[in-house]
Write a protein that holds these residues in place. Sequence first.
Motif, PDB file in Angstrom:
ATOM      1  N   PRO A   1       1.366  -1.217  -0.058  1.00 50.52           N
ATOM      2  CA  PRO A   1      -0.015  -0.674   0.005  1.00 50.52           C
ATOM      3  C   PRO A   1       0.870   1.493   0.066  1.00 50.52           C
ATOM      4  O   PRO A   1       0.380   2.216  -0.522  1.00 50.52           O
ATOM      5  CB  PRO A   1      -1.131   0.225   1.104  1.00 50.52           C
ATOM      6  CG  PRO A   1      -1.120  -1.539   2.076  1.00 50.52           C
ATOM      7  CD  PRO A   1       0.587  -2.047   1.208  1.00 50.52           C
ATOM      8  N   ALA A   2       2.034   1.117   0.406  1.00 51.50           N
ATOM      9  CA  ALA A   2       2.900   2.648   0.690  1.00 51.50           C
ATOM     10  C   ALA A   2       3.440   2.459  -0.381  1.00 51.50           C
ATOM     11  O   ALA A   2       3.566   3.907  -1.426  1.00 51.50           O
ATOM     12  CB  ALA A   2       3.979   2.440   1.284  1.00 51.50           C
TER      13      ALA A   2
ATOM     14  N   GLY B   1     -12.961   7.524   1.711  1.00 49.97           N
ATOM     15  CA  GLY B   1     -12.866   5.710   2.135  1.00 49.97           C
ATOM     16  C   GLY B   1     -12.213   5.304   1.455  1.00 49.97           C
ATOM     17  O   GLY B   1     -12.494   4.167   1.106  1.00 49.97           O
ATOM     18  N   LEU B   2     -11.667   5.373   0.356  1.00 54.55           N
ATOM     19  CA  LEU B   2     -10.448   4.620  -0.549  1.00 54.55           C
ATOM     20  C   LEU B   2      -9.754   3.184   0.886  1.00 54.55           C
ATOM     21  O   LEU B   2      -9.531   4.358   2.113  1.00 54.55           O
ATOM     22  CB  LEU B   2      -9.425   5.776  -1.135  1.00 54.55           C
ATOM     23  CG  LEU B   2      -8.509   4.593  -1.197  1.00 54.55           C
ATOM     24  CD1 LEU B   2      -9.059   4.354  -3.008  1.00 54.55           C
ATOM     25  CD2 LEU B   2      -7.155   5.371  -2.264  1.00 54.55           C
ATOM     26  N   VAL B   3      -9.732   2.213   0.469  1.00 45.35           N
ATOM     27  CA  VAL B   3      -9.085   1.822   1.302  1.00 45.35           C
ATOM     28  C   VAL B   3      -8.603   0.429  -0.013  1.00 45.35           C
ATOM     29  O   VAL B   3      -8.799   0.798  -0.965  1.00 45.35           O
ATOM     30  CB  VAL B   3     -10.344   0.017   1.656  1.00 45.35           C
ATOM     31  CG1 VAL B   3      -9.456  -0.485   2.526  1.00 45.35           C
ATOM     32  CG2 VAL B   3     -10.750   1.011   2.508  1.00 45.35           C
ATOM     33  N   ILE B   4      -6.851   0.270   0.336  1.00 50.98           N
ATOM     34  CA  ILE B   4      -5.525  -0.121  -0.376  1.00 50.98           C
ATOM     35  C   ILE B   4      -5.956  -1.654   0.051  1.00 50.98           C
ATOM     36  O   ILE B   4      -5.391  -1.325   1.019  1.00 50.98           O
ATOM     37  CB  ILE B   4      -4.813   1.058  -0.094  1.00 50.98           C
ATOM     38  CG1 ILE B   4      -4.827   1.778  -0.659  1.00 50.98           C
ATOM     39  CG2 ILE B   4      -3.613   0.101  -1.719  1.00 50.98           C
ATOM     40  CD1 ILE B   4      -3.690   3.034  -1.050  1.00 50.98           C
ATOM     41  N   LEU B   5      -5.712  -2.657  -0.521  1.00 47.96           N
ATOM     42  CA  LEU B   5      -5.470  -4.515  -0.333  1.00 47.96           C
ATOM     43  C   LEU B   5      -4.167  -4.282  -1.148  1.00 47.96           C
ATOM     44  O   LEU B   5      -4.247  -4.558  -2.252  1.00 47.96           O
ATOM     45  CB  LEU B   5      -7.206  -4.285  -0.408  1.00 47.96           C
ATOM     46  CG  LEU B   5      -8.191  -4.409   0.213  1.00 47.96           C
ATOM     47  CD1 LEU B   5      -9.350  -4.609  -0.315  1.00 47.96           C
ATOM     48  CD2 LEU B   5      -8.297  -4.554   1.466  1.00 47.96           C
ATOM     49  N   GLY B   6      -2.896  -4.346  -0.438  1.00 50.35           N
ATOM     50  CA  GLY B   6      -1.700  -4.293  -0.946  1.00 50.35           C
ATOM     51  C   GLY B   6      -1.515  -5.683  -0.365  1.00 50.35           C
ATOM     52  O   GLY B   6      -1.978  -6.647   0.802  1.00 50.35           O
TER      53      GLY B   6
ATOM     54  N   GLU C   1      -1.596  -6.343   3.424  1.00 53.91           N
ATOM     55  CA  GLU C   1      -1.754  -5.571   3.476  1.00 53.91           C
ATOM     56  C   GLU C   1      -2.789  -4.633   3.419  1.00 53.91           C
ATOM     57  O   GLU C   1      -3.672  -4.636   2.284  1.00 53.91           O
ATOM     58  CB  GLU C   1      -0.155  -4.798   4.027  1.00 53.91           C
ATOM     59  CG  GLU C   1       0.805  -4.556   3.944  1.00 53.91           C
ATOM     60  CD  GLU C   1       2.462  -4.679   3.896  1.00 53.91           C
ATOM     61  OE1 GLU C   1       3.092  -4.660   4.699  1.00 53.91           O
ATOM     62  OE2 GLU C   1       2.037  -3.569   2.829  1.00 53.91           O
ATOM     63  N   ARG C   2      -3.538  -3.806   4.508  1.00 56.28           N
ATOM     64  CA  ARG C   2      -4.380  -3.173   4.178  1.00 56.28           C
ATOM     65  C   ARG C   2      -4.203  -1.620   5.201  1.00 56.28           C
ATOM     66  O   ARG C   2      -3.535  -1.331   5.499  1.00 56.28           O
ATOM     67  CB  ARG C   2      -5.107  -3.252   4.816  1.00 56.28           C
ATOM     68  CG  ARG C   2      -6.819  -2.576   4.856  1.00 56.28           C
ATOM     69  CD  ARG C   2      -8.011  -3.313   6.015  1.00 56.28           C
ATOM     70  NE  ARG C   2      -9.406  -2.738   5.914  1.00 56.28           N
ATOM     71  CZ  ARG C   2     -10.272  -3.039   5.364  1.00 56.28           C
ATOM     72  NH1 ARG C   2     -10.162  -4.636   5.556  1.00 56.28           N
ATOM     73  NH2 ARG C   2     -11.331  -2.723   5.560  1.00 56.28           N
TER      74      ARG C   2
END
Length: 255
Positions: free
Chosen positions: A59-60, A74-79, A84-85
Amino acid sequence: MEAILKDPAGAVIGLDFDGTLSPIVSDPAAALIHPEAPGVLAELGRHVRAVAIVTGRPPATALELGPGLAEVPGLVILGHYGFERWENGAISGPPPPAGVPRAEAELPLLIDSLGLKGVTIEDKGRAVAVHTRRADDPEGALAVLREPLDELAARHNLVVEPGRFVLELRPPGMDKGHALGLFLAERDAMSVMFVGDDLGDLAAFEAVRASGLPGVTVCSGSTEVTALAERADIVVDGPDGVVALLRELVSAFSR
């Protein structure tokens, strides 16, 4: 698509990063997001239940290559395929598996022993990617590497994820489909759209169909990967086409 347009507040919009929101380039560190994507996603986020980026990147790294993403509502990054979240400015996830650095340490000698030139290694923290795009014969190098990397991954309890001139060694137990399916349940989604470009996105396409929700799959098309386009409901022309489609959605929601 009709269900998404009728009730945007119930829709989850999922997107891959590389090849979908950013162009595929020879140097993965230079794959900056499409300049118009953060703004379009910010507008989209004001209408839908959630916007989720589901990527093999940490995500980073997605945030670094996507200036402006942190401001998307509201963005979510599922990396790392969901290991990782990133949400509300914080990253969470389990400790990295020990097999990844051990496999990475063996890769330079392995690649050298195969006589391959122009093959590069990308340290992704919880995974390690081997890129052949800069090799004289990218397809040939990929074919030569496949069996040795399968064996290396097995020795370190990892799996190999194929992509566009890349083979990624990562921990088992999670893929984009599983990550997307869990997220849809978590958000009580009423409809879903997923946009991807590569073989790793096939699992997310399957998750859309397995969810039982009204859903649409979109391929960010290229000449390099045809298997995804064959499974997609809609095919657009690369990241430019993805941004144009998202802009059309925002326009429809605003009417």
